[in-house]
Write a protein that holds these residues in place. Structure first.
Motif, mmCIF file in Angstrom:
data_model
loop_
_atom_site.group_PDB
_atom_site.id
_atom_site.type_symbol
_atom_site.label_atom_id
_atom_site.label_comp_id
_atom_site.label_asym_id
_atom_site.label_seq_id
_atom_site.Cartn_x
_atom_site.Cartn_y
_atom_site.Cartn_z
ATOM 1 N N ALA A 267 0.822 -1.205 0.000
ATOM 2 C CA ALA A 267 0.000 0.000 0.000
ATOM 3 C C ALA A 267 0.857 1.256 0.000
ATOM 4 O O ALA A 267 2.068 1.217 0.218
ATOM 5 N N GLY A 268 0.208 2.398 -0.228
ATOM 6 C CA GLY A 268 0.896 3.677 -0.159
ATOM 7 C C GLY A 268 1.119 4.106 1.278
ATOM 8 O O GLY A 268 0.650 3.478 2.224
ATOM 9 N N GLY A 269 1.841 5.190 1.440
ATOM 10 C CA GLY A 269 2.147 5.692 2.780
ATOM 11 C C GLY A 269 3.525 6.305 2.829
ATOM 12 O O GLY A 269 3.821 7.236 2.096
ATOM 13 N N ASP A 270 4.402 5.743 3.643
ATOM 14 C CA ASP A 270 5.762 6.253 3.848
ATOM 15 C C ASP A 270 6.749 5.142 3.530
ATOM 16 O O ASP A 270 6.865 4.176 4.286
ATOM 17 N N GLN A 271 7.472 5.290 2.412
ATOM 18 C CA GLN A 271 8.390 4.213 2.031
ATOM 19 C C GLN A 271 9.535 4.026 3.021
ATOM 20 O O GLN A 271 10.138 2.958 3.080
ATOM 21 N N TYR A 272 9.826 5.061 3.807
ATOM 22 C CA TYR A 272 10.892 4.885 4.796
ATOM 23 C C TYR A 272 10.474 3.885 5.872
ATOM 24 O O TYR A 272 11.315 3.158 6.396
ATOM 25 N N LEU A 273 9.184 3.815 6.176
ATOM 26 C CA LEU A 273 8.725 2.810 7.132
ATOM 27 C C LEU A 273 8.852 1.408 6.542
ATOM 28 O O LEU A 273 9.187 0.459 7.257
ATOM 29 N N ASP B 138 20.920 17.641 -2.092
ATOM 30 C CA ASP B 138 20.064 18.069 -0.988
ATOM 31 C C ASP B 138 19.932 16.910 0.017
ATOM 32 O O ASP B 138 19.801 15.755 -0.385
ATOM 33 N N PRO B 139 19.980 17.189 1.331
ATOM 34 C CA PRO B 139 19.869 16.119 2.325
ATOM 35 C C PRO B 139 18.601 15.275 2.180
ATOM 36 O O PRO B 139 18.568 14.122 2.627
ATOM 37 N N ASN B 140 17.572 15.832 1.553
ATOM 38 C CA ASN B 140 16.338 15.081 1.369
ATOM 39 C C ASN B 140 16.367 14.155 0.155
ATOM 40 O O ASN B 140 15.450 13.353 -0.020
ATOM 41 N N LEU B 141 17.408 14.280 -0.681
ATOM 42 C CA LEU B 141 17.506 13.413 -1.851
ATOM 43 C C LEU B 141 18.282 12.156 -1.455
ATOM 44 O O LEU B 141 19.500 12.090 -1.576
ATOM 45 N N GLU C 180 15.247 -1.596 -8.228
ATOM 46 C CA GLU C 180 16.518 -1.892 -7.553
ATOM 47 C C GLU C 180 16.987 -0.677 -6.763
ATOM 48 O O GLU C 180 17.509 -0.798 -5.653
ATOM 49 N N PHE C 181 16.793 0.513 -7.323
ATOM 50 C CA PHE C 181 17.070 1.762 -6.611
ATOM 51 C C PHE C 181 15.735 2.380 -6.214
ATOM 52 O O PHE C 181 14.727 2.203 -6.902
ATOM 53 N N TYR C 182 15.727 3.092 -5.097
ATOM 54 C CA TYR C 182 14.477 3.704 -4.658
ATOM 55 C C TYR C 182 14.770 4.937 -3.810
ATOM 56 O O TYR C 182 15.784 5.015 -3.111
ATOM 57 N N PHE C 183 13.889 5.917 -3.924
ATOM 58 C CA PHE C 183 13.925 7.099 -3.073
ATOM 59 C C PHE C 183 13.278 6.713 -1.748
ATOM 60 O O PHE C 183 12.092 6.411 -1.699
ATOM 61 N N ASN C 184 14.061 6.719 -0.666
ATOM 62 C CA ASN C 184 13.536 6.174 0.584
ATOM 63 C C ASN C 184 12.860 7.210 1.483
ATOM 64 O O ASN C 184 12.259 6.838 2.497
ATOM 65 N N ALA C 185 12.942 8.497 1.139
ATOM 66 C CA ALA C 185 12.249 9.557 1.894
ATOM 67 C C ALA C 185 12.623 9.556 3.377
ATOM 68 O O ALA C 185 11.810 9.939 4.220
ATOM 69 N N GLU C 186 13.862 9.167 3.676
ATOM 70 C CA GLU C 186 14.286 9.114 5.081
ATOM 71 C C GLU C 186 14.170 10.473 5.762
ATOM 72 O O GLU C 186 13.789 10.566 6.932
ATOM 73 N N THR D 213 10.066 14.230 1.962
ATOM 74 C CA THR D 213 9.977 14.258 0.505
ATOM 75 C C THR D 213 10.873 15.351 -0.064
ATOM 76 O O THR D 213 11.475 16.146 0.670
ATOM 77 N N ILE D 214 10.970 15.381 -1.389
ATOM 78 C CA ILE D 214 11.738 16.429 -2.061
ATOM 79 C C ILE D 214 11.019 16.784 -3.350
ATOM 80 O O ILE D 214 10.489 15.907 -4.050
ATOM 81 N N THR D 215 10.963 18.077 -3.661
ATOM 82 C CA THR D 215 10.301 18.537 -4.877
ATOM 83 C C THR D 215 11.282 18.529 -6.046
ATOM 84 O O THR D 215 12.511 18.462 -5.860
ATOM 85 N N SER D 216 10.746 18.640 -7.247
ATOM 86 C CA SER D 216 11.599 18.740 -8.440
ATOM 87 C C SER D 216 12.485 19.973 -8.367
ATOM 88 O O SER D 216 13.673 19.923 -8.709
#
Length: 241
Positions: free
Chosen positions: A33-39, A97-100, A76-82, A85-88
């Motif tokens: 499901a959707g939500g927070d990929q860092y979790l 950027d620390p958010n990337l 295989e690679f993923y933005f983990n949103a630790e 989030t980050i905008t374009s």
């Protein structure tokens, strides 16, 4: 399907619960499901669930899918949103950027090797940050090709065992798109990729080749992820920063 069960994990300890592990191990199909990929990373990547998900895909060869955060972790690679989030705009103005935060070594799906996904592509516009993700990946290994798969808000991309991606949506009633991105065939490196400085990548020769495929309710438009060529309905674009 004969039955569906929803499992919600509220803490990391739940990812080792025998009931949870048994349900995942015995599943014929898994939907994230959707939500927070860092979790997902926090709960699954260091627990027995990681091995079960990979066995589900690579041993049982059973279906897996996801929306939003669930789709984000399938490449295989993923933005983990630790760090959020980050905008374009933020990603293009500072690709460090620390958010990337782009990670790997989670779920292993052969057809998604060297690939990073992104979702909600039209709301907000995420094309820029997706390109920034790819620039960081290209820098990590200049001798490899890298890919991106993305979906607009109400689009589904269904990949079969032959690597054929069928795109579903409500075009032409709505402007529903999937995007299939690849770094340029000559593996062009970003000309400016450094901390605190806007990304510069490509120019007359594009950094990214992007195939825009419209999603229809009959699944007429498709893309081949092995040959990386559109089968029907694709429109190729060249993207540079």
């Amino acid at each position: 399907v004969q039955s569906v069960e929803t499992i919600v994990l509220n803490n990391a300890a739940a990812a080792s619960d025998p009931f949870v592990l048994r349900k995942i191990e015995n599943a014929d199909a898994i939907w994230l499901a959707g939500g927070d990929q860092y979790l997902y990373e926090l709960y699954f990547k260091t627990s027995p669930i990681k091995a079960l998900l990979n066995a589900h895909v690579n041993v049982k060869e059973a279906p897996i899918g996801g929306t939003s955060a669930g789709m984000a972790i399938l490449g295989e690679f993923y933005f983990n949103a630790e760090n959020g989030t980050i905008t374009s705009n933020e990603a293009l103005n500072n690709p460090y950027d620390p958010n990337l935060t782009v990670e790997s070594n989670f779920i292993s799906i052969r057809i998604l090797e060297n690939t990073i996904t992104d979702t909600h592509y039209d709301n907000p516009d995420r094309k820029g940050r997706h390109v920034a993700f790819l620039s960081r990946m290209q820098e990590s290994d200049p001798n490899s090709d890298y890919f991106g798969i993305a979906a607009d808000e109400y689009v589904a991309i269904c990949i079969d065992i032959n690597g054929i991606a069928t795109v579903y949506g409500d075009h032409p009633d709505y402007d529903d798109n999937a995007y299939f991105l690849r770094t340029s065939c000559d593996r062009m490196q970003p000309s400016i990729l450094q901390v605190g400085t806007p990304l510069t990548w490509g120019g007359i020769d594009p950094a990214i080749l992007a195939c825009n495929v419209k999603g229809t309710d009959d699944g007429l438009n498709r893309f081949n992820l092995y040959s990386w060529l559109d089968i029907n309905g694709g429109n190729w674009e060249g993207w540079s920063v």
